[in-house]
Design an enzyme around this catalytic site. Structure first.
Site, PDB file in Angstrom:
ATOM      1  N   ARG A   1       9.056  -8.808   2.424  1.00  0.00           N
ATOM      2  CA  ARG A   1       9.120  -9.476   3.730  1.00  0.00           C
ATOM      3  C   ARG A   1       8.451 -10.854   3.703  1.00  0.00           C
ATOM      4  O   ARG A   1       9.057 -11.848   4.107  1.00  0.00           O
ATOM      5  CB  ARG A   1       8.461  -8.610   4.813  1.00  0.00           C
ATOM      6  CG  ARG A   1       9.082  -7.238   4.976  1.00  0.00           C
ATOM      7  CD  ARG A   1       8.582  -6.542   6.222  1.00  0.00           C
ATOM      8  NE  ARG A   1       8.833  -5.104   6.183  1.00  0.00           N
ATOM      9  CZ  ARG A   1       8.967  -4.331   7.259  1.00  0.00           C
ATOM     10  NH1 ARG A   1       8.874  -4.859   8.463  1.00  0.00           N
ATOM     11  NH2 ARG A   1       9.167  -3.030   7.142  1.00  0.00           N
TER      12      ARG A   1
ATOM     13  N   THR B   1      15.972  -7.058  -1.046  1.00  0.00           N
ATOM     14  CA  THR B   1      16.244  -5.869  -0.236  1.00  0.00           C
ATOM     15  C   THR B   1      15.826  -6.039   1.219  1.00  0.00           C
ATOM     16  O   THR B   1      16.006  -5.122   2.023  1.00  0.00           O
ATOM     17  CB  THR B   1      15.557  -4.635  -0.863  1.00  0.00           C
ATOM     18  OG1 THR B   1      16.140  -3.441  -0.330  1.00  0.00           O
ATOM     19  CG2 THR B   1      14.060  -4.668  -0.620  1.00  0.00           C
TER      20      THR B   1
ATOM     21  N   ASP C   1      15.991   4.407  -3.265  1.00  0.00           N
ATOM     22  CA  ASP C   1      17.209   3.643  -3.014  1.00  0.00           C
ATOM     23  C   ASP C   1      17.264   2.282  -3.704  1.00  0.00           C
ATOM     24  O   ASP C   1      18.186   1.980  -4.464  1.00  0.00           O
ATOM     25  CB  ASP C   1      17.414   3.469  -1.501  1.00  0.00           C
ATOM     26  CG  ASP C   1      16.167   2.926  -0.789  1.00  0.00           C
ATOM     27  OD1 ASP C   1      15.086   2.891  -1.401  1.00  0.00           O
ATOM     28  OD2 ASP C   1      16.289   2.531   0.382  1.00  0.00           O
TER      29      ASP C   1
ATOM     30  N   GLU D   1      21.502  -1.381   6.765  1.00  0.00           N
ATOM     31  CA  GLU D   1      22.266  -1.103   5.540  1.00  0.00           C
ATOM     32  C   GLU D   1      23.781  -1.092   5.731  1.00  0.00           C
ATOM     33  O   GLU D   1      24.519  -1.624   4.900  1.00  0.00           O
ATOM     34  CB  GLU D   1      21.797   0.226   4.927  1.00  0.00           C
ATOM     35  CG  GLU D   1      20.459   0.159   4.248  1.00  0.00           C
ATOM     36  CD  GLU D   1      19.295   0.173   5.220  1.00  0.00           C
ATOM     37  OE1 GLU D   1      18.190  -0.278   4.853  1.00  0.00           O
ATOM     38  OE2 GLU D   1      19.494   0.649   6.383  1.00  0.00           O
TER      39      GLU D   1
ATOM     40  N   GLU E   1       6.077  -3.841   0.874  1.00  0.00           N
ATOM     41  CA  GLU E   1       6.480  -4.432   2.149  1.00  0.00           C
ATOM     42  C   GLU E   1       6.081  -5.905   2.244  1.00  0.00           C
ATOM     43  O   GLU E   1       6.863  -6.738   2.734  1.00  0.00           O
ATOM     44  CB  GLU E   1       5.882  -3.647   3.320  1.00  0.00           C
ATOM     45  CG  GLU E   1       6.360  -2.208   3.435  1.00  0.00           C
ATOM     46  CD  GLU E   1       7.824  -2.088   3.832  1.00  0.00           C
ATOM     47  OE1 GLU E   1       8.452  -3.122   4.153  1.00  0.00           O
ATOM     48  OE2 GLU E   1       8.343  -0.957   3.833  1.00  0.00           O
TER      49      GLU E   1
END
Length: 636
Positions: A271, A624, A400, A535, A267
């Protein structure tokens, strides 16, 4: 006493001088006697002549009407000498069929003095902030054929075919203007949404990780201003200079990574590191590069494992790392979705250690046993570097972005790392073979899950990254059937929104496959929440960018309107909700995710923009978390 014949004669004489009605009756009787006196042949000839005249009249009347409708030559109102032709097809129809209440003005027939309808101009600014104006504007455009009348020489009518090129060009110009106005309206709606989200964050959660908009407070995860950093490049792309300047000042004066705090490697990489690197590339401001170097170096202790598979958690103040308290495993998605960021950090700093660490992970995963047709399990052990919990395969949570980053690393590196490409192509074939099914009754194509040989029709919303990734691969020359599959899957992802009462997707959906099913999508009570995830909007952006099919923009617009309707908090900010099936009470969760600003609103903006050079997909690759990083020149 007069004889009877005399009385008849006197009566007839009085009748001649009597009323008009009696005289008309007498003439009818007289004409009828004359007609009866004609021979049968004479009567037949007269009737035949009348019928012939009637047929000729009917046959010639369309020609006269058509001549009138094709064009009327009138004197130019400006100088009274040079004639011009005005096409009256639309006007003539409106005169005949338009209800009186809908007529805008009176148009006299005969040799008219025409109003110059070509002077009508569309006020495109009236579109701003108004929903569903596209059709109205296009219909208005169809009523106008250009800026100038069509010229003829001394009454010679220019045929419609001769003027068609000009009409087409004028229509195209007007359609372009309408399209630009509509796009600007939607772009402004996204800007306003970001301002509103930023307002809540600034007022109630400034410098903290997340806003709680209902309670007007904040939530803390790492204590590093996640929302602010996630939103930096979004504000830059949207042109919100004032808000960006506020955020930059906080980064310069307040952001410090010298804190005794545990952060999640995945994360914080996607980010914070990704957000800082992206903002540096977009702005050229070295402040963000220096901050990126700082956090990047502090995350490196995560890779100090015997297996080289990184721990999930790092204390960025102490320089230590460890797995979660409840397991020694990391998720496959987490350890294989940090490569874009660390590879770019090596390129910018000239220090190869970052790239070497993350590529060692990819090398090991590439060589591991336990895959099924290129599909990987969800967990990997940090002690021995092996897959755990084998037999379960999904493109949802915990796996994913592994597939996403296979393709994106290959693109980032200039399409030279063929091992990554091979793994990606094999995985796509594995999806087709093992996870792809059709729903009932509509036949929607969806991606389910496989658990120890048993198929489950469960599809996370997270899987909706796949249409965009497939389309991106097709753009870079991968098989054309990838794009066809992308089109089928994005339809399914849209239906996950459209079939819900709020128009917002649940986090998880189950697709019906029984012949008696009446609805494709079923949602369990525990899965009805919406976390403002990006998404589907992400994939809509890719699909529109590559196909230019405006239905993808329209689908996105519907979703944005529903976010505004059901998740917007009046005092500032947006909230995730617990129940997408109850529009009367969606049950807000009192939390605005940082990725709503970092991803969801950014992808909305890029979707509604018609500028393909705005973050060109030939120059940038998105991590992502929707932070764009440059594609390397092939020489590198």
């Amino acid at each position: 006493m007069l004889p009877p014949s005399r009385r008849d004669f006197v009566s007839l004489t009085l009748s001649e001088s009597g009323s008009y009605t009696n005289s008309k009756q007498w003439r009818r009787q007289s004409c009828w006697r004359k007609w009866k006196q004609l021979s049968r042949l004479q009567r037949s000839l007269i009737l035949f002549t009348l019928m012939l005249l009637l047929v000729c009249g009917i046959a010639t009347s369309p020609t006269l009407i058509g001549h009138w409708r094709d064009g009327v030559v009138a004197e130019n109102e400006n100088d009274g000498k040079q004639p011009f032709v005005v096409n009256l097809k639309n006007e003539y129809k409106s005169i005949l069929h338009e209800p009186p209440s809908e007529k805008k003005d009176y148009r006299r027939r005969g040799p008219p003095v025409f109003q110059n309808r070509f002077q009508t101009k569309t006020n495109v600014s009236s579109l701003l902030g108004v929903e569903n104006q596209e059709l109205d504007l296009k219909n208005a455009d169809k009523g106008s054929e250009g800026g100038k009348p069509i010229i003829s020489w001394r009454g010679a009518v220019i045929e419609e075919e001769q003027a068609s090129d000009t009409d087409t060009k004028d229509t195209e110009i007007q359609d372009d203007a309408a399209s630009l106005a509509l796009a600007e309206s939607r772009l402004e709606t996204v800007r306003e949404a970001l301002r509103h989200a930023w307002k809540g964050y600034k007022n109630f959660a400034w410098g903290h990780d997340e806003l709680k908009p209902i309670s007007k407070s904040y939530g803390e995860w790492f204590g590093l201003g996640l929302t602010l950093i996630d939103a930096l490049d979004t504000m830059w792309i949207l042109g919100l200079k004032e808000e960006f300047a506020e955020a930059r000042e906080w980064v310069a004066k307040e952001l410090s990574f010298d804190k005794n705090v545990d952060v999640n490697l995945f994360e914080s990489t996607i980010r914070i590191l990704g957000g800082l690197l992206s903002t540096y590339h977009l702005t050229g401001d070295s402040l963000f590069l220096e901050k990126a170097k700082d956090i990047g170096s502090r995350l490196m202790p995560a890779f100090t494992t015997a297996s080289k598979i990184p721990y999930s958690d790092v204390n960025i103040g102490k320089g230590t790392a460890h797995p979660p308290q409840w397991t020694s495993d990391s998720t496959v998605a987490e350890v294989t979705s940090i490569q874009l960021e660390f590879r770019e950090l090596s390129r910018l700093t000239g220090d190869p250690k970052y790239k070497l660490a993350v590529m060692e992970v990819m090398k090991q995963v590439h060589n591991l046993d336990g895959k099924q047709d290129g599909l990987v399990p969800m967990f990997i052990n940090t002690n021995n570097g092996l897959f755990t919990h084998q037999g379960t395969y999904t493109l949802g949570a915990r796996a994913d972005s592994y597939y996403e980053y296979l393709l994106k690393q290959w693109i980032q590196g200039g399409e030279t790392e063929n091992e990554l490409l091979d793994d990606y192509l094999l995985a796509v074939e594995g999806v087709k073979k093992n996870l792809l099914k059709k729903s009932t009754p509509s036949g929607l194509t969806f991606v389910g899950e496989l658990s120890h040989g048993h198929f489950s029709p469960k599809m996370d919303h997270l899987v909706c990254f796949l249409p965009g990734t497939l389309a991106l691969g097709a753009h870079y020359g991968l098989p054309a059937d990838h794009m066809e599959l992308a089109k089928q899957l994005i339809e399914t992802c849209y239906q996950m929104y459209a079939q819900m009462e709020t128009g917002l997707s649940p986090e998880i959906a189950h697709f019906n496959m029984h012949e008696s099913s009446t609805q494709d999508v079923d949602v369990k009570i525990a899965d009805r929440h919406n976390l403002q995830v990006p998404e589907t909007v992400e994939s809509l952006f890719y699909m529109y960018r590559f196909t230019k099919d405006k239905k993808y923009q329209q689908w996105g617009w519907e979703i944005l309107q529903n976010f505004n309707k059901y998740t917007r908090v009046p005092t500032g900010g947006y909230t995730s909700i617990n129940n997408v099936r109850d529009p009367a009470n969606p049950n807000p969760r009192d939390k605005m995710e940082s990725f709503f600003l970092g991803e969801t609103l950014k992808y909305f903006y890029l979707l509604f923009s018609n500028d393909s050079d705005l973050i060109s997909l030939d120059k940038y690759i998105f991590n992502t978390e929707a932070h764009p990083l440059p594609i390397w020149p092939q020489a590198e």
